[in-house]
Design an enzyme around this catalytic site. Structure first.
Site, short mmCIF file in Angstrom:
data_model
loop_
_atom_site.label_atom_id
_atom_site.label_comp_id
_atom_site.label_asym_id
_atom_site.label_seq_id
_atom_site.Cartn_x
_atom_site.Cartn_y
_atom_site.Cartn_z
N HIS A 189 -0.22 -8.35 2.29
CA HIS A 189 0.66 -8.10 3.43
C HIS A 189 1.69 -9.20 3.58
CE1 HIS A 189 -3.45 -6.64 4.05
NE2 HIS A 189 -2.83 -5.50 4.17
S1 FES Z 1 -1.58 -11.01 3.81
FE1 FES Z 1 -3.06 -9.57 4.40
S2 FES Z 1 -4.70 -10.13 3.19
FE2 FES Z 1 -3.27 -11.63 2.65
#
Ligand code: FES
Ligand code: HEM
Lengths: 169, 417
Positions: free
Chosen positions: A134
């Site tokens: 993410h």
């Molecule tokens: S940014 Fe969501 S798990 Fe690493």
């Protein structure tokens, strides 16, 4: 309370009810606790690592309690970059010296503090780690700089047994 | 309605007098009065029941060959695919069956929203449905973990880590779920146990769902009350038995198309790589049917906030009967709602599209706008519409809208049809 007199029957109801409830509640615990990490999992609690094969600018990943642990021998530039950052810029302020017992060796749990993916090394806007899941960016000290992760990469308990060996856990 | 059922055979009579089971089943499947105007969107309840039974039967036989252990699971699934007689067929039916189950449930839910089937007196039918949906989500998620491929492993990691967002006890809760300090064998074994159990809980809820449905009877495309046993209803058998079966056959053709021609279209290639706890795949995506909720999770820059919003996106459905303040059920008679409900469907599909993209730049911004709209539909638009919308006049009976002017005059003059 009502003004009805307390009878022997009331007493029996309440004590029976209380004991049944307490007994049932205490029986719930074994059913819940059986899911916690068991003795065999806990037994694997520590790992020793030989640091000799790692050259500056290289990292290795070892498994500790089923989790990846990054061991990175940082370059002088990475160390100075990590030290130069002012704490006000950090979402989770922590000095580099609090994260690396020996500035050359950065030892941390390689699990993104957002939702548990494994960040990729020497990537991202801060030249540290980047989590593709993410989009969390960590710096050369493994501190969160940008993205959804709330905290810095976790530092496990470890000790230097001698100059060339560490024990994690 | 079921009092008049008399089994023909002596054995049937003997049995029914001692346990009126046949009586019960007969009453709910044969004379049960059903509005005469139900369209094909009403056939999805039967299709869903079929899906559930299919998943249970194929799952049961897969479980005879599957091994729930981190070292053996992946190999045992390959063993099913290569060695077990017809193993490939059973697995492909089960895997594609889950996708089609969700396709059907989304259409079924959209039907209920469009025609206002969740409104008084059918609130409980809807709420039981939301619980069924929740259990379906849990079942499908845990099922996807079982083959122990890369997507299984990392999907399980990301989702179980959601619990670490809980303040203070988060870490203890995740360790408890894992039975360790990371996703591994203990988690796989307990997921298998629960994946086996939950469809039977769904089955029990479906019985309550249909039971609750048969108290007021079906809603219908006009959304008006019909009098059971009047000109407006027909017996379930043979009218809707045949309609449902026809829809089921069409559904089965599509199902077979997936199973025999594109069995991996809806899956992810990374799941044919064995789980590797040291390497996260480049791009983790959940199964397509979770994508809208995944997009909502990622729309929020805060971990706990994202989790709360994603859970709320599902939980808010349970309150729909009270968030919608309009007394008129069917969108056919609600000119504004009709547009907004289509916008809501489109927005949800758009969220699904965004859930499959890398959350960055424009996609992230659009994800936020679509997330806000998703909630605005429930919290702002629906409550307000009930007050400002001018609804169209409702027909008095199901026959009225389809009668000619002349027929209406005859009716109005008091003649009986
Ligand atoms: S940014 Fe969501 S798990 Fe690493
Ligand atoms: C396993 C999943 C499900 C099964 C097997 C199932 C089954 C059924 C059946 C057989 C009917 C009657 C026929 C019909 O109207 O289509 C029905 C009606 C209904 N269902 Fe479901 N259902 C499921 C999930 C859901 C979900 C998730 C929701 C909503 C969240 C829902 C909401 C409704 C409503 C509101 C009705 C009343 C429909 C009406 O008559 O207008 N159902 N369901």
């Amino acid at each position: 309370m009502s003004d009805k007199p307390v009878t022997r029957r009331n007493f029996l109801y309440i004590t029976t009810g209380t004991f049944t409830a307490a007994g049932a509640a205490s029986l719930v615990w074994p059913f819940v606790d059986q899911m916690n990490p068991d003795a065999s999992v806990k037994a694997l609690a520590s790992t020793e690592v030989d640091l000799r094969p790692i050259a500056p600018g290289q990292s290795i990943t070892v498994l500790w309690r089923g989790k990846p642990v990054f061991i990175r021998r940082r370059t002088p530039e990475e160390i100075s970059e990590a030290k130069a950052v002012s704490l006000d810029e950090l979402p989770d302020p922590q000095d580099d010296s609090a994260r690396a017992k020996n500035p050359e060796w950065l030892v941390m749990v390689g699990i993104c503090t957002h939702l548990g993916c494994i960040p990729l090394g020497q990537k991202g806007e801060y030249n540290g780690w980047f989590c593709p899941c993410h989009g969390s960016h960590y710096d050369t000290s493994g501190r969160i700089r940008k993205g959804p992760a709330p905290t810095n990469l976790e530092i496990p308990d470890y000790v230097f047994l001698n100059d060339n060996t560490i024990k994690i856990g | 309605m079921s009092d008049n059922y008399v089994p023909k055979s002596a054995v049937g009579k003997w049995f029914n007098e001692r346990l009126p089971l046949l009586d019960l089943i007969y009453g709910h499947l044969m004379p049960y009065p059903t509005p005469k105007n139900l369209n094909y969107f009403w056939t999805f309840g039967g299709i869903l029941t079929f899906c559930l039974v299919t998943q249970i039967i194929t799952g049961l036989v897969l479980a005879m060959h599957y091994v729930a252990d981190a070292d053996l699971a992946f190999a045992s699934v390959e063993h099913i695919m290569r060695d077990v007689n017809y193993g490939w067929l059973l697995r492909y039916i089960h895997a594609n069956g889950a996708s089609l189950f969700f396709m059907a449930v989304y259409i079924h839910m959209a039907r209920s929203m469009f025609y206002g089937s969740y409104k008084e007196p059918r609130e409980l039918i809807w709420i039981i449905g939301v619980f069924i949906f929740l259990l379906m989500i849990a079942t499908a998620f845990m099922g996807y973990v079982l083959p122990w491929g890369q997507m299984s492993f990392w999907g399980a990691t990301v989702i179980t880590n959601l619990f670490s967002a809980i303040p203070i006890v988060g870490e203890s809760v995740t360790n408890w779920l894992w039975g360790g300090y990371a996703v591994g064998s203990p988690l796989l074994t307990r997921f298998f146990t629960l994946h086996y159990l939950m469809p039977f809980l769904i089955f029990a809820l479906v019985i309550l769902h249909v039971w609750a449905l048969h108290v007021p009877g079906n809603n219908n495309p006009e959304g008006i009350d019909v009098v059971k046993g009047s000109q407006d209803t027909v017996p379930f058998h043979p009218h809707y038995v045949v309609k449902d079966l026809f829809a089921l056959v069409v559904f089965l053709i599509i199902f077979a198309g997936f199973v025999f021609f594109v069995p991996n279209l809806l899956g992810h290639t990374d799941n044919y790589i064995q789980a590797n706890p040291l390497q996260t795949p480049e791009h983790i995506v959940p199964e397509w049917y979770f994508l809208p909720f995944y997009a909502i999770l990622r729309a929020v820059p805060d971990k706990l906030g994202g989790v709360i919003l994603m859970v709320s996106a599902i939980a808010i459905l349970a309150f729909l009967p009270w968030l919608d303040t309009s007394k008129v059920r069917s969108a056919k008679y609600r000119p504004l709602y009709k547009q907004f409900v289509w916008l809501f469907f489109a927005n949800t599909i758009f969220l699904g599209y965004l859930g499959a993209q890398v959350a960055d730049g424009m996609y992230l911004i659009m994800g936020r706008i679509a997330t806000v709209y998703y909630f605005a539909h429930f919290i702002i638009i629906l409550p307000l519409l009930g007050y400002i919308e001018k609804t169209k006049p409702l027909p008095k009976s199901l026959s009225e809208p389809v009668l000619s002017k002349k027929e209406k005059e005859i009716l109005a003059s008091g003649a009986t049809t």
